[in-house]
Scaffold this motif. Structure first.
Motif, PDB file in Angstrom:
ATOM      1  N   PRO A   1       0.803  -1.224   0.000  1.00 58.88           N
ATOM      2  CA  PRO A   1       0.000   0.000   0.000  1.00 58.88           C
ATOM      3  C   PRO A   1       0.843   1.285   0.000  1.00 58.88           C
ATOM      4  CG  PRO A   1       0.045  -0.945   2.200  1.00 58.88           C
ATOM      5  CD  PRO A   1       0.732  -1.931   1.300  1.00 58.88           C
ATOM      6  N   TYR A   2       2.119   1.186   0.358  1.00 61.84           N
ATOM      7  CA  TYR A   2       2.954   2.388   0.432  1.00 61.84           C
ATOM      8  C   TYR A   2       3.285   2.914  -0.965  1.00 61.84           C
ATOM      9  CZ  TYR A   2       3.957   1.513   5.412  1.00 61.84           C
ATOM     10  OH  TYR A   2       3.878   1.317   6.758  1.00 61.84           O
ATOM     11  N   GLU A   3       3.420   4.203  -1.057  1.00 61.15           N
ATOM     12  CA  GLU A   3       3.828   4.828  -2.313  1.00 61.15           C
ATOM     13  C   GLU A   3       5.272   4.444  -2.651  1.00 61.15           C
ATOM     14  OE1 GLU A   3       3.444   9.237  -4.377  1.00 61.15           O
ATOM     15  OE2 GLU A   3       3.805   9.103  -2.220  1.00 61.15           O
ATOM     16  N   GLU A   4       6.111   4.314  -1.635  1.00 60.36           N
ATOM     17  CA  GLU A   4       7.510   3.911  -1.806  1.00 60.36           C
ATOM     18  C   GLU A   4       7.807   2.738  -0.863  1.00 60.36           C
ATOM     19  OE1 GLU A   4       9.615   4.956  -3.958  1.00 60.36           O
ATOM     20  OE2 GLU A   4       8.690   6.801  -4.718  1.00 60.36           O
ATOM     21  N   PRO A   5       7.544   1.486  -1.298  1.00 62.62           N
ATOM     22  CA  PRO A   5       7.818   0.331  -0.431  1.00 62.62           C
ATOM     23  C   PRO A   5       9.306   0.240  -0.096  1.00 62.62           C
ATOM     24  CG  PRO A   5       6.460  -0.299  -2.314  1.00 62.62           C
ATOM     25  CD  PRO A   5       6.958   1.086  -2.589  1.00 62.62           C
ATOM     26  N   VAL A   6       9.583  -0.135   1.138  1.00 62.51           N
ATOM     27  CA  VAL A   6      10.966  -0.337   1.566  1.00 62.51           C
ATOM     28  C   VAL A   6      11.234  -1.840   1.591  1.00 62.51           C
ATOM     29  CG1 VAL A   6      12.632  -0.022   3.430  1.00 62.51           C
ATOM     30  CG2 VAL A   6      10.945   1.765   2.946  1.00 62.51           C
ATOM     31  N   TYR A   7      12.214  -2.301   0.795  1.00 63.28           N
ATOM     32  CA  TYR A   7      12.498  -3.733   0.749  1.00 63.28           C
ATOM     33  C   TYR A   7      13.961  -3.966   0.366  1.00 63.28           C
ATOM     34  CZ  TYR A   7      12.103  -3.255  -4.355  1.00 63.28           C
ATOM     35  OH  TYR A   7      12.278  -2.882  -5.660  1.00 63.28           O
ATOM     36  N   ASP A   8      14.459  -5.144   0.710  1.00 62.73           N
ATOM     37  CA  ASP A   8      15.784  -5.608   0.311  1.00 62.73           C
ATOM     38  C   ASP A   8      15.629  -6.947  -0.389  1.00 62.73           C
ATOM     39  OD1 ASP A   8      17.280  -3.527   1.637  1.00 62.73           O
ATOM     40  OD2 ASP A   8      16.774  -4.509   3.526  1.00 62.73           O
ATOM     41  N   VAL A   9      16.498  -7.220  -1.360  1.00 62.67           N
ATOM     42  CA  VAL A   9      16.592  -8.542  -1.979  1.00 62.67           C
ATOM     43  C   VAL A   9      18.024  -9.026  -1.793  1.00 62.67           C
ATOM     44  CG1 VAL A   9      16.435  -9.882  -4.096  1.00 62.67           C
ATOM     45  CG2 VAL A   9      14.785  -8.048  -3.675  1.00 62.67           C
ATOM     46  N   LEU A  10      18.176 -10.122  -1.062  1.00 65.55           N
ATOM     47  CA  LEU A  10      19.501 -10.663  -0.745  1.00 65.55           C
ATOM     48  C   LEU A  10      19.755 -11.925  -1.562  1.00 65.55           C
ATOM     49  CD1 LEU A  10      19.203 -10.431   3.147  1.00 65.55           C
ATOM     50  CD2 LEU A  10      20.002  -8.668   1.570  1.00 65.55           C
ATOM     51  N   THR A  11      20.986 -12.122  -2.006  1.00 62.41           N
ATOM     52  CA  THR A  11      21.372 -13.335  -2.719  1.00 62.41           C
ATOM     53  C   THR A  11      22.042 -14.294  -1.745  1.00 62.41           C
ATOM     54  OG1 THR A  11      21.699 -12.129  -4.790  1.00 62.41           O
ATOM     55  CG2 THR A  11      22.743 -14.292  -4.608  1.00 62.41           C
ATOM     56  N   LEU A  12      21.536 -15.520  -1.671  1.00 63.15           N
ATOM     57  CA  LEU A  12      22.033 -16.526  -0.746  1.00 63.15           C
ATOM     58  C   LEU A  12      22.379 -17.793  -1.513  1.00 63.15           C
ATOM     59  CD1 LEU A  12      19.232 -16.104   1.940  1.00 63.15           C
ATOM     60  CD2 LEU A  12      21.457 -14.981   1.937  1.00 63.15           C
ATOM     61  N   LYS A  13      23.164 -18.652  -0.904  1.00 60.34           N
ATOM     62  CA  LYS A  13      23.462 -19.932  -1.519  1.00 60.34           C
ATOM     63  C   LYS A  13      23.558 -21.011  -0.454  1.00 60.34           C
ATOM     64  CE  LYS A  13      28.527 -19.396  -1.643  1.00 60.34           C
ATOM     65  NZ  LYS A  13      29.719 -19.378  -2.519  1.00 60.34           N
ATOM     66  N   LYS A  14      23.239 -22.228  -0.858  1.00 59.77           N
ATOM     67  CA  LYS A  14      23.347 -23.370   0.050  1.00 59.77           C
ATOM     68  C   LYS A  14      23.534 -24.624  -0.788  1.00 59.77           C
ATOM     69  CE  LYS A  14      18.346 -24.231   0.307  1.00 59.77           C
ATOM     70  NZ  LYS A  14      17.171 -24.369   1.196  1.00 59.77           N
ATOM     71  N   PRO A  15      24.064 -25.715  -0.215  1.00 59.83           N
ATOM     72  CA  PRO A  15      24.219 -26.956  -0.979  1.00 59.83           C
ATOM     73  C   PRO A  15      22.858 -27.462  -1.450  1.00 59.83           C
ATOM     74  CG  PRO A  15      25.480 -27.039   1.055  1.00 59.83           C
ATOM     75  CD  PRO A  15      24.597 -25.829   1.147  1.00 59.83           C
ATOM     76  N   SER A  16      22.837 -27.962  -2.657  1.00 58.32           N
ATOM     77  CA  SER A  16      21.591 -28.464  -3.231  1.00 58.32           C
ATOM     78  C   SER A  16      21.505 -29.973  -3.049  1.00 58.32           C
ATOM     79  CB  SER A  16      21.539 -28.109  -4.722  1.00 58.32           C
ATOM     80  OG  SER A  16      20.456 -28.730  -5.361  1.00 58.32           O
ATOM     81  N   ASP A  17      20.309 -30.510  -3.170  1.00 59.57           N
ATOM     82  CA  ASP A  17      20.143 -31.955  -3.168  1.00 59.57           C
ATOM     83  C   ASP A  17      20.266 -32.507  -4.585  1.00 59.57           C
ATOM     84  OD1 ASP A  17      17.833 -30.942  -4.236  1.00 59.57           O
ATOM     85  OD2 ASP A  17      16.471 -32.184  -3.061  1.00 59.57           O
TER      86      ASP A  17
END
Length: 351
Positions: free
Chosen positions: A213-229
């Motif tokens: 709903p905000y005119e200017e949303p505040v957000y972060d997008v972080l890149t992560l990694k972990k071992p896969s199956d």
């Protein structure tokens, strides 16, 4: 296609690969399926006899270097498929990278009871962290979930949230959802966090902006990694000699071993398998404490270097991957009532 994507997601294919629907129409009704390593003229005729209008091959018939479809070579097979209204689907490196993929199918044929991934992939994903007013948390989570956020394995709608204090002062040209222009506002907010597939970032951000709903949303997008199956190849425990293992391959698969490099191992305790041509991964494979690698298409100098390094290699030939026809048949039959046949035609180019 949805069933096949569940077995081996097409997004797991290597970038250079050509998997998925190669010939046909996704809207066609499936009357029967034929699984095979390669698609040749004899494969098409086998499908016709079996009443199968879909062929699923491991090796893609069509690659980017094909510039014309004429009555010769690969083009002749494509034309044969079209003439007989038969669909062709390729499941190549996406099937290779699954825990129950091609290498596992080879190990299963050898009688291995348990296998594990040989060279595990690192799984890169994204984590979204967004501030939102307390009363709007539920709607935001609902909209983000619909966009693919919060899916972890067999679980969905996996979110974390915790309260924070936010503050802001709307400018003269702002149209604030909360507060008034020019006045400092303090708000009880929540931070909402969840992970999503990195490939879906654009659609996730679009969904966030549309829902927030905000005119200017505040957000972060972080890149992560972990071992896969998931990953390439498999390994399994074994108790015997190199000679014993060569005999086992011949007896269990019916495929003759092409060549053997004896790196000096008196006994074999751990076996690695990379179906197809796996020598470019030899360093990563032997870093996993295997005593021998079963693969195909081993070149002379690759074998010579392996011998010098004390590494044992069994070149079982690329065609040993033909075992996948039966293995894929079983995986498909678990998910559908459609008739599935594994090919009985040999497409091995070596006599």
């Amino acid at each position: 296609m949805a069933i096949l994507d569940e077995i081996a997601p097409f997004k797991d294919s290597e970038k250079w690969d050509n998997t998925g629907l190669l010939v046909g129409d996704e809207e066609d009704e499936v009357s029967g399926i034929l699984t095979t390593l390669d698609c040749a003229h004899a494969t098409v005729e086998e499908a016709i006899e079996a009443g199968a209008n879909v062929i699923i091959a491991h090796h893609p018939l069509i690659f980017p270097d094909i510039s014309q479809v004429v009555e010769a070579g690969v083009g002749a097979v494509v034309r044969n498929l079209i003439r007989n209204d038969i669909t062709l689907i390729a499941m190549h490196t996406n099937l290779d990278h699954q825990p129950d993929g091609v290498s596992h199918m080879i190990a299963d044929a050898l009688g291995a009871e348990e296998t594990e991934i040989l060279i595990k992939h690192e799984y890169f994903y994204k984590k979204l962290r967004v501030n939102i007013s307390k009363g709007d948390v539920s709607q935001l989570k609902k909209d983000l979930s619909a966009a693919g956020v919060g899916h972890q394995g067999d679980y969905s709608e996996c979110f974390f949230e915790y309260p924070v204090k936010g503050q802001f002062r709307p400018g003269d040209n702002a149209d604030p959802y909360i507060g008034a222009q020019g006045e400092l506002e303090h708000v009880d907010e929540y931070i909402v966090e969840a992970i999503f597939e990195a490939a879906h970032e654009n659609q996730v951000i679009d969904a966030l902006v549309a829902s927030h709903p905000y005119e200017e949303p505040v957000y972060d997008v972080l890149t992560l990694k972990k071992p896969s199956d998931k990953g390439l190849g498999i390994k399994f425990s074994y108790d015997g000699t190199l000679t014993d293992l060569v005999s086992l391959i011949k007896d269990k698969t019916g495929h003759s071993v092409v060549n053997v490099v004896d790196g000096g191992s008196d006994s074999i305790r751990k076996v690695g398998i990379i179906g197809g041509a796996g020598m470019s991964y030899i360093d990563a494979a032997f870093s996993q404490d295997i005593d021998v690698l079963i693969t195909g298409d081993v070149k002379y100098h690759e074998a010579y270097d392996a011998k010098l390094a004390g590494r044992s290699i069994i070149d079982a030939g690329h065609y040993i991957e033909a075992i996948m026809a039966h293995g894929l048949k079983q995986l498909i039959e678990k998910r559908t009532d459609i008739d599935v046949c594994a090919t009985t035609v040999s497409t091995n180019p070596f006599e």
